[in-house]
Enzyme design. Structure first.
Site, mmCIF file in Angstrom:
data_model
loop_
_atom_site.group_PDB
_atom_site.id
_atom_site.type_symbol
_atom_site.label_atom_id
_atom_site.label_comp_id
_atom_site.label_asym_id
_atom_site.label_seq_id
_atom_site.Cartn_x
_atom_site.Cartn_y
_atom_site.Cartn_z
ATOM 1 N N HIS A 120 23.679 -8.399 53.838
ATOM 2 C CA HIS A 120 23.864 -8.489 55.280
ATOM 3 C C HIS A 120 25.161 -7.770 55.638
ATOM 4 O O HIS A 120 26.197 -8.024 55.009
ATOM 5 C CB HIS A 120 24.029 -9.944 55.722
ATOM 6 C CG HIS A 120 22.859 -10.847 55.446
ATOM 7 N ND1 HIS A 120 22.007 -11.284 56.429
ATOM 8 C CD2 HIS A 120 22.413 -11.420 54.293
ATOM 9 C CE1 HIS A 120 21.090 -12.091 55.909
ATOM 10 N NE2 HIS A 120 21.324 -12.195 54.611
ATOM 11 N N HIS A 133 19.082 -8.231 49.186
ATOM 12 C CA HIS A 133 19.559 -7.593 50.421
ATOM 13 C C HIS A 133 21.007 -7.959 50.668
ATOM 14 O O HIS A 133 21.473 -9.019 50.262
ATOM 15 C CB HIS A 133 18.710 -7.989 51.625
ATOM 16 C CG HIS A 133 18.531 -9.470 51.798
ATOM 17 N ND1 HIS A 133 17.632 -10.203 51.041
ATOM 18 C CD2 HIS A 133 19.123 -10.353 52.630
ATOM 19 C CE1 HIS A 133 17.687 -11.475 51.416
ATOM 20 N NE2 HIS A 133 18.589 -11.599 52.369
ATOM 21 N N GLU A 139 16.534 -16.718 51.831
ATOM 22 C CA GLU A 139 15.201 -16.951 52.412
ATOM 23 C C GLU A 139 14.183 -15.923 51.930
ATOM 24 O O GLU A 139 13.010 -16.246 51.761
ATOM 25 C CB GLU A 139 15.271 -16.895 53.940
ATOM 26 C CG GLU A 139 16.108 -18.010 54.565
ATOM 27 C CD GLU A 139 16.430 -17.734 56.028
ATOM 28 O OE1 GLU A 139 15.779 -16.865 56.644
ATOM 29 O OE2 GLU A 139 17.349 -18.386 56.540
HETATM 30 P P1 AMP Z 1 18.579 -14.492 53.562
HETATM 31 O O1 AMP Z 1 18.644 -15.895 54.107
HETATM 32 O O2 AMP Z 1 19.887 -14.019 53.025
HETATM 33 O O3 AMP Z 1 17.427 -14.325 52.598
HETATM 34 O O4 AMP Z 1 18.315 -13.560 54.815
HETATM 35 C C1 AMP Z 1 17.049 -13.173 55.246
HETATM 36 C C2 AMP Z 1 17.233 -12.517 56.587
HETATM 37 O O5 AMP Z 1 16.046 -11.797 56.894
HETATM 38 C C3 AMP Z 1 17.465 -13.504 57.746
HETATM 39 O O6 AMP Z 1 18.714 -13.211 58.362
HETATM 40 C C4 AMP Z 1 16.286 -13.245 58.684
HETATM 41 O O7 AMP Z 1 16.654 -13.311 60.043
HETATM 42 C C5 AMP Z 1 15.861 -11.841 58.287
HETATM 43 N N1 AMP Z 1 14.475 -11.495 58.523
HETATM 44 C C6 AMP Z 1 13.372 -12.222 58.248
HETATM 45 N N2 AMP Z 1 12.257 -11.542 58.568
HETATM 46 C C7 AMP Z 1 12.662 -10.342 59.045
HETATM 47 C C8 AMP Z 1 11.981 -9.190 59.537
HETATM 48 N N3 AMP Z 1 10.645 -9.129 59.599
HETATM 49 N N4 AMP Z 1 12.720 -8.127 59.954
HETATM 50 C C9 AMP Z 1 14.064 -8.176 59.898
HETATM 51 N N5 AMP Z 1 14.763 -9.235 59.436
HETATM 52 C C10 AMP Z 1 14.070 -10.300 59.019
#
Ligand code: AMP
Length: 120
Positions: A106, A104, A99
């Site tokens: 997790h 990053h 997203e």
């Molecule tokens: P991905 O789908 O691997 O790109 O994960 C993106 C992650 O970022 C998701 O788990 C979201 O919940 C998290 N996320 C989005 N916006 C924020 C934010 N402002 N602060 C912390 N986490 C976020």
């Protein structure tokens, strides 16, 4: 691969958005995921502009790669995850369901996480 500096994590790194910080040093920032999928859900990001894992693992400097991996180890230890287990996930691109287009990792833990990939 073009890095979009308007992404949410770039804004966090520039201080335009706040985050719940877990760890920070010259190369790495880690913060709690705002929509946690587990009791422990921490995101670890390099401070450098890398789109995804392929970009980071190929193009980051040695010190950036080491700082990133050591930050993960530090967080795993400080949150007691070695004892109970945990999961590292890095989504990339469309099929990976990424997203936010800033690399990053997790770190998920604090409960039994179930199957690695959902059946559907
Ligand atoms: P991905 O789908 O691997 O790109 O994960 C993106 C992650 O970022 C998701 O788990 C979201 O919940 C998290 N996320 C989005 N916006 C924020 C934010 N402002 N602060 C912390 N986490 C976020």
């Amino acid at each position: 691969m073009v890095y979009d500096s308007g992404n949410i994590f770039a804004k966090i790194l520039r201080g335009e958005l706040s985050s719940s910080k877990v760890l920070e040093n010259e190369y790495v920032l880690a913060f709690n995921d705002v929509f946690p999928k587990a009791p422990v859900h921490i995101l670890v990001i390099p401070k450098g502009a890398y789109v995804d894992g392929g970009d980071f693992f190929k193009s980051a400097t040695d010190i950036e790669v080491v700082a990133f991996t050591r930050a993960i180890a530090t967080i795993v230890e400080s949150h007691g995850l070695e004892k109970t287990g945990y999961r590292l996930i890095s989504n990339a691109g469309v099929n990976g369901g990424q997203e936010v287009p800033h690399f990053h990792m997790h770190i998920l833990g604090g409960k039994a996480l179930g199957p690695m990939v959902s059946a559907h």
